[in-house]
Design an enzyme around this catalytic site. Structure first.
Site: not given
Ligand SMILES: NC(=O)c1ccc[n+]([C@@H]2O[C@H](COP(=O)([O-])OP(=O)(O)OC[C@H]3O[C@@H](n4cnc5c(N)ncnc54)[C@H](O)[C@@H]3O)[C@@H](O)[C@H]2O)c1
Length: 453
Positions: A295, A290-292
């Site tokens: 974001d 979900h992040c790298i």
């Protein structure tokens, strides 16, 4: 200017003392990979915790002592429930809370722009039930400015009592407190206990920072205050952009090393012996989670408002998102060496989770790899101990079932995409005809069948 300072002080003192006494009622909004462990952590520290989620099946599971996250056993949920934890989809209970932590998703939309609809929907749902003296903390990763520009205006305009977020050192009887505190969890990483990960906190005013800091201090060993929500929002993005850019760097160098016949893994290991100035990052089949992969684009989008182009982010995105395609090309050329075409070949993909030992498929490069292999005519199978089935997501629709890990000799190629520790790589290599390894999972095994990718 101060209005009703006595009420303001009373509200504040009540919140302070409840936090101190661990009687502050904590509401966690969004009971996913971030919110549920956070709720359990507060519960462990004897806070009364209520979880809020719009997903009725999650609420039902939790209230029935069940877990839907692999690494959280149902016994943990049952233990939390026995000490007062409960879940609800009814936002009216917001009014009973002293502090609310928002842990809802922040994905990208189809144009790879920030999708703040979950934060907006949450703020709209909270606002009518807000009361003076509550603390609201946003934990979802997002661009600098979200807390002040998006969350606070909705909370302020959506409540009928005319409550305002406490800003600077103004003291209003009708104020609530707001902060941003990024979640820094690294799923599957057991080397650092959750409470040992320092918690960065940026309040809208010093009192919000102080209260949020005190609350987090009850569950984390160290709180790192920063001057504003925007500084805290940017801190989280810097951390993830740092990872994204460095992973892109090693991915690019890996492509060069493959061409030059140098083992990038050996090089990284050797470079890591430098006691200063080098932190190892590892190449792979592409970014997931979900992040790298997500974001950094929150920041590049926001930067455009300032007529600024974040070139490192764009370049890293370009390199990382090309990696799954590199994997497919590598499978095709490995098969070619065996005088086979990708079209019509049977390919077994090992691991679909975006990283080792976790049950998270979001943005997993395996999904793109499988789609591309299928598009080129391969007959694709997968095995993953964490997924019995891969159905439909926001960007994929595979409808595949996990294939047992036996008779590997029947496949033209076994492709290691996720290096789960459950796999016996020696056995895999000995049974397979050809192994394409995107993770260096077969390190130490000598075999002509292995193709590093
Ligand atoms: N997963 C991670 O490792 C990780 C690490 C650091 C930061 N984050 C950030 O934390 C945030 C949450 O991520 P996650 O992985 O927990 O997401 P998730 O999808 O696992 O969980 C989000 C939960 O929020 C619920 N939800 C959605 N809208 C809601 C609403 N209006 N009200 C109540 N509940 C609602 C969903 O049903 C879901 O259960 C994201 O911003 C993410 O970038 C995630």
């Amino acid at each position: 200017m101060s209005t009703h300072p006595a009420t303001y002080t009373a509200n504040l003192e009540q919140l302070r003392s409840r936090v101190h006494a661990r009687s502050a009622k904590v509401g966690i909004i969004g009971l996913g990979y971030v919110g549920l462990p956070l709720a359990l952590l507060f519960n462990e520290e004897r806070f009364p915790v209520t979880g809020f989620d719009v997903d009725a099946t999650k609420v039902q599971s939790l209230n029935g002592d069940q877990s839907y996250i692999f690494r959280i056993p149902h016994t943990e949920i049952a233990a939390a429930r026995a000490t007062g934890f409960s879940a609800t989809d009814d936002y009216r209970h917001v009014a009973e809370m002293d502090a609310l932590m928002i842990c809802v998703p922040t994905p990208l939309n189809e144009y790879r722009e920030p999708d703040l609809s979950y934060i907006r929907a949450t703020a709209e749902a909270i606002a009518p039930h807000l009361r003076a003296g509550q603390l609201i903390v946003l934990e979802s990763t997002t661009y600098p400015g979200t807390t002040e520009e998006v969350l606070v205006p909705i909370l302020e305009s959506g409540n009928k009592a005319g409550l305002k977020a406490a800003r600077d050192s103004q003291e209003f009887a009708n104020s609530f407190f707001v902060a941003f505190s990024p979640e820094r969890e690294d799923p599957g990483n057991d080397t650092v206990a959750r409470r040992d990960i320092p918690k960065v906190v940026g309040g809208l005013n010093p009192t919000a920072s102080e209260i949020a800091g005190a609350l987090y201090n009850s569950i984390f060993n160290r709180v790192v205050p920063v001057s504003s929500p925007a500084a805290a929002e940017m801190t989280k993005l810097l951390e993830n952009i740092y990872r994204c850019v460095n992973i892109a760097l090693v991915n690019e160098l890996k492509l060069l090393c493959l061409r030059m016949g140098i083992d990038i893994w050996e090089v990284i290991q050797a470079a890591s012996t430098k006691p200063f100035g080098f932190h190892p990052f590892y190449p792979g089949p592409g970014l997931g989670g979900h992040c790298i992969p997500v974001d950094p684009f929150y920041l590049s989008w926001k930067a455009k408002e300032w007529d600024f182009h974040t070139r490192f982010i764009e370049l890293a995105g370009e390199i990382n998102s090309a990696m799954p395609y590199h994997v497919v090309t590598s499978v095709a050329s490995a098969l070619n060496r065996h005088k086979k075409a990708l079209n019509g070949s049977k390919v077994m993909v090992l691991g679909v989770a975006y990283k080792r030992d976790i049950d998270d498929l979001r943005e997993s490069p395996a999904l793109t790899i499988i789609e591309q292999l299928q598009r080129q005519g391969a007959e694709v199978f997968y095995n993953d101990p964490y997924f019995r089935k891969v159905g439909q997501g926001r960007k994929y629709n595979l409808q595949m079932n996990c294939t047992p890990l036996d008779n590997l000799g029947q496949y033209d190629c076994v492709l290691i995409v996720t290096d789960h520790s459950d796999y016996d790589y020696r056995k895999i290599v000995s049974e397979a005809k050809l192994v394409v390894d995107t993770r260096n999972a077969t390190r130490g095994i000598q075999s002509e069948k292995i193709v590093q990718c």
